[in-house]
Design an enzyme around this catalytic site. Structure first.
Site, mmCIF file in Angstrom:
data_model
loop_
_atom_site.group_PDB
_atom_site.id
_atom_site.type_symbol
_atom_site.label_atom_id
_atom_site.label_comp_id
_atom_site.label_asym_id
_atom_site.label_seq_id
_atom_site.Cartn_x
_atom_site.Cartn_y
_atom_site.Cartn_z
ATOM 1 N N LYS A 197 0.859 -1.182 0.000
ATOM 2 C CA LYS A 197 0.000 0.000 0.000
ATOM 3 C C LYS A 197 0.895 1.232 0.000
ATOM 4 O O LYS A 197 1.715 1.418 0.902
ATOM 5 C CB LYS A 197 -0.895 -0.008 1.238
ATOM 6 C CG LYS A 197 -1.745 1.239 1.387
ATOM 7 C CD LYS A 197 -2.732 1.098 2.517
ATOM 8 C CE LYS A 197 -3.543 2.365 2.695
ATOM 9 N NZ LYS A 197 -4.545 2.212 3.766
ATOM 10 N N ARG A 207 -10.709 9.904 2.403
ATOM 11 C CA ARG A 207 -10.532 10.567 3.703
ATOM 12 C C ARG A 207 -11.598 11.634 3.912
ATOM 13 O O ARG A 207 -12.017 11.884 5.047
ATOM 14 C CB ARG A 207 -9.114 11.149 3.815
ATOM 15 C CG ARG A 207 -8.052 10.051 3.839
ATOM 16 C CD ARG A 207 -6.628 10.607 3.893
ATOM 17 N NE ARG A 207 -5.648 9.552 3.672
ATOM 18 C CZ ARG A 207 -4.357 9.766 3.431
ATOM 19 N NH1 ARG A 207 -3.890 11.011 3.391
ATOM 20 N NH2 ARG A 207 -3.540 8.752 3.239
ATOM 21 N N LYS A 221 1.263 9.940 5.705
ATOM 22 C CA LYS A 221 1.406 8.585 6.233
ATOM 23 C C LYS A 221 2.683 7.922 5.720
ATOM 24 O O LYS A 221 2.784 6.711 5.641
ATOM 25 C CB LYS A 221 0.164 7.757 5.869
ATOM 26 C CG LYS A 221 -1.146 8.351 6.411
ATOM 27 C CD LYS A 221 -2.332 7.394 6.261
ATOM 28 C CE LYS A 221 -3.602 7.987 6.870
ATOM 29 N NZ LYS A 221 -4.750 7.038 6.825
ATOM 30 N N GLU A 237 7.328 -6.840 0.988
ATOM 31 C CA GLU A 237 6.122 -6.700 1.836
ATOM 32 C C GLU A 237 5.175 -7.872 1.621
ATOM 33 O O GLU A 237 4.649 -8.455 2.574
ATOM 34 C CB GLU A 237 5.382 -5.392 1.497
ATOM 35 C CG GLU A 237 5.977 -4.120 2.082
ATOM 36 C CD GLU A 237 5.665 -3.953 3.574
ATOM 37 O OE1 GLU A 237 5.058 -4.861 4.180
ATOM 38 O OE2 GLU A 237 6.036 -2.917 4.133
ATOM 39 N N LYS A 252 -2.272 -1.462 -3.842
ATOM 40 C CA LYS A 252 -3.102 -0.260 -3.793
ATOM 41 C C LYS A 252 -2.259 0.997 -3.851
ATOM 42 O O LYS A 252 -1.246 1.028 -3.159
ATOM 43 C CB LYS A 252 -3.860 -0.336 -2.460
ATOM 44 C CG LYS A 252 -4.708 0.834 -2.111
ATOM 45 C CD LYS A 252 -5.258 0.628 -0.732
ATOM 46 C CE LYS A 252 -6.018 1.876 -0.357
ATOM 47 N NZ LYS A 252 -6.316 1.952 1.010
ATOM 48 N N SER A 278 -10.321 5.731 -4.188
ATOM 49 C CA SER A 278 -11.260 6.842 -4.325
ATOM 50 C C SER A 278 -10.809 7.889 -5.344
ATOM 51 O O SER A 278 -11.616 8.394 -6.120
ATOM 52 C CB SER A 278 -11.468 7.494 -2.955
ATOM 53 O OG SER A 278 -10.228 7.892 -2.392
ATOM 54 N N TYR A 317 -15.381 1.340 -6.527
ATOM 55 C CA TYR A 317 -16.641 2.039 -6.268
ATOM 56 C C TYR A 317 -17.579 1.932 -7.472
ATOM 57 O O TYR A 317 -18.749 2.272 -7.364
ATOM 58 C CB TYR A 317 -16.365 3.508 -5.899
ATOM 59 C CG TYR A 317 -15.470 3.605 -4.684
ATOM 60 C CD1 TYR A 317 -15.992 3.476 -3.402
ATOM 61 C CD2 TYR A 317 -14.084 3.771 -4.801
ATOM 62 C CE1 TYR A 317 -15.177 3.507 -2.283
ATOM 63 C CE2 TYR A 317 -13.251 3.802 -3.691
ATOM 64 C CZ TYR A 317 -13.807 3.675 -2.435
ATOM 65 O OH TYR A 317 -12.987 3.682 -1.327
HETATM 66 C C1 PBG Z 1 -7.419 3.327 5.828
HETATM 67 C C2 PBG Z 1 -7.709 3.146 4.400
HETATM 68 C C3 PBG Z 1 -7.517 4.081 3.379
HETATM 69 C C4 PBG Z 1 -8.061 3.525 2.224
HETATM 70 C C5 PBG Z 1 -8.524 2.247 2.564
HETATM 71 N N1 PBG Z 1 -8.281 2.026 3.911
HETATM 72 C C6 PBG Z 1 -7.001 5.482 3.406
HETATM 73 C C7 PBG Z 1 -5.653 5.758 3.901
HETATM 74 O O1 PBG Z 1 -4.810 4.867 4.044
HETATM 75 O O2 PBG Z 1 -5.416 6.915 4.170
HETATM 76 C C8 PBG Z 1 -8.130 4.222 0.913
HETATM 77 C C9 PBG Z 1 -9.232 3.808 0.016
HETATM 78 C C10 PBG Z 1 -9.573 4.769 -1.055
HETATM 79 O O3 PBG Z 1 -8.936 5.822 -1.244
HETATM 80 O O4 PBG Z 1 -10.554 4.473 -1.767
HETATM 81 N N2 PBG Z 1 -6.290 2.751 6.348
#
Ligand code: PBG
Length: 330
Positions: A197, A207, A221, A237, A252, A278, A317
């Site tokens: 990720k 968010r 992050k 990983e 992701k 998203s 989505y």
């Molecule tokens: C939370 C999480 C996130 C997403 C899925 N689980 C956001 C992040 O890590 O800040 C993102 C999913 C998306 O953007 O559709 N840990």
């Protein structure tokens, strides 16, 4: 021999022929539907994700039933947590009466095992600072966070979640969560690890949807999510998470990681999921709303190429819209 001997265009002449020789196909069974649930009766649109709404518990039950009818295998649940349930220690994450647990029970009551429930394991909906882990002296502390994630995972399993999906990127959490689930008698609850990720700008609308953007403020992050510059590290990983007991791994975002999806599928041969996040969804919807691209075609193409890269399933989505379209006569 007439020139040219091989005419690759020959197989592209007709729709039936193109369909017959297609190397990749998309079906509703490839799509996982991420759903936002909030503790209100009325649904509330997510401004930056046109077509996506935060649903009530009842709304999620209806969505799950729709998924069943459409052949979508599972929902991924994301709770919008009320500000008064956010704290520095994220204790509401393992409260069996929290929103996501109530949602899981409502869906299982109605649908049993007909539709899978995949639940995020990470603290960001529950922390007052919006990070996925616990913050101590300005740092995200790994092992202390993992202990809370284990409690969260067991709480989700008790509520009836089929698969827990650690999305926090702490080191060693998959093995610890596996151990905690097994010790509590949840050997059959699976783990879909967000193994690779990336720290990505494409999570912005998510968010917004959860209200964690405001909590996070200017912070990022990058001390736990991966640097988009790295590919071999993603392989490490994934290798670690498989060794620790992950049943499925995820990459992701999807469209910025097609090379990673490809390598993971090739090198490990394990169920590999990709998350069309998203921001990817928002880009397509925004351009389509402006009339700059054909949104339906762009969505279909984006999902097809994620599958072509090697994904076994895609969190998207677009899942309900696409599944409707893929249905016979759709
Ligand atoms: C939370 C999480 C996130 C997403 C899925 N689980 C956001 C992040 O890590 O800040 C993102 C999913 C998306 O953007 O559709 N840990």
């Amino acid at each position: 021999m007439p020139y040219p001997a091989t005419r690759l265009r020959r197989n592209r002449q007709h729709d039936w022929l193109r369909r017959a020789v297609a190397e990749t196909t998309l079906s509703p069974a490839d799509l996982i539907w991420p759903v936002f649930v909030h503790d209100h009766e009325a649904s509330l649109p997510v401004a930056s994700m046109p077509g996506v709404e935060r649903l009530s518990i009842d709304g999620v039950v209806k969505a799950a039933d729709e998924a069943r009818q459409l052949g979508i295998p599972a929902l991924a649940l994301f709770p919008v947590v009320e500000p008064h349930h956010k704290s520095d220690d994220a204790r509401h994450a393992y409260d069996p009466a929290n929103l996501v647990c109530r949602t899981i029970r409502a869906v299982r009551d109605r649908l049993g095992d007909a539709v899978g429930l995949i639940c995020d394991v990470a603290l960001d909906p529950y922390t007052s600072h919006g990070h996925d882990g616990l913050l101590q002296d300005g740092r995200i502390v790994n092992d202390e966070t993992v202990a809370v994630l284990c409690r969260q995972a067991v709480t989700l399993a008790e509520a009836g979640c089929h698969v827990v999906a650690p999305s926090d990127m702490m080191d060693g959490r998959v093995g610890m969560i596996r151990g905690a689930l097994d010790a509590a008698g949840w050997q059959d609850v699976g783990i879909l690890s967000y193994a690779a990720k990336y720290a990505s700008a494409f999570y912005g609308p998510f968010r917004d949807a959860l209200g964690s953007a405001a909590s996070l403020g200017m912070a990022d992050k990058k001390t736990y999510q991966m640097d988009p510059a790295n590919a071999d590290e993603a392989i490490r990983e994934v290798a670690l998470d498989i060794a620790e007991g992950a049943d499925m791994v995820m990459v992701k975002p999807a469209m910025t990681s097609l090379d990673i999806i490809h390598r993971v599928r090739r090198e490990f041969g394990v169920p590999t999921f990709a998350y069309q996040v998203s921001g990817e969804y928002a880009m397509i919807q925004a351009a389509a709303a402006n009339g700059w691209i054909d949104g339906r075609k762009a969505a279909l193409e984006s999902l097809l190429v994620i599958k072509r890269a090697g994904a076994d399933a895609i969190l998207t989505y677009f899942a309900p819209e696409m599944a409707r379209r893929l249905a016979p006569g759709g």
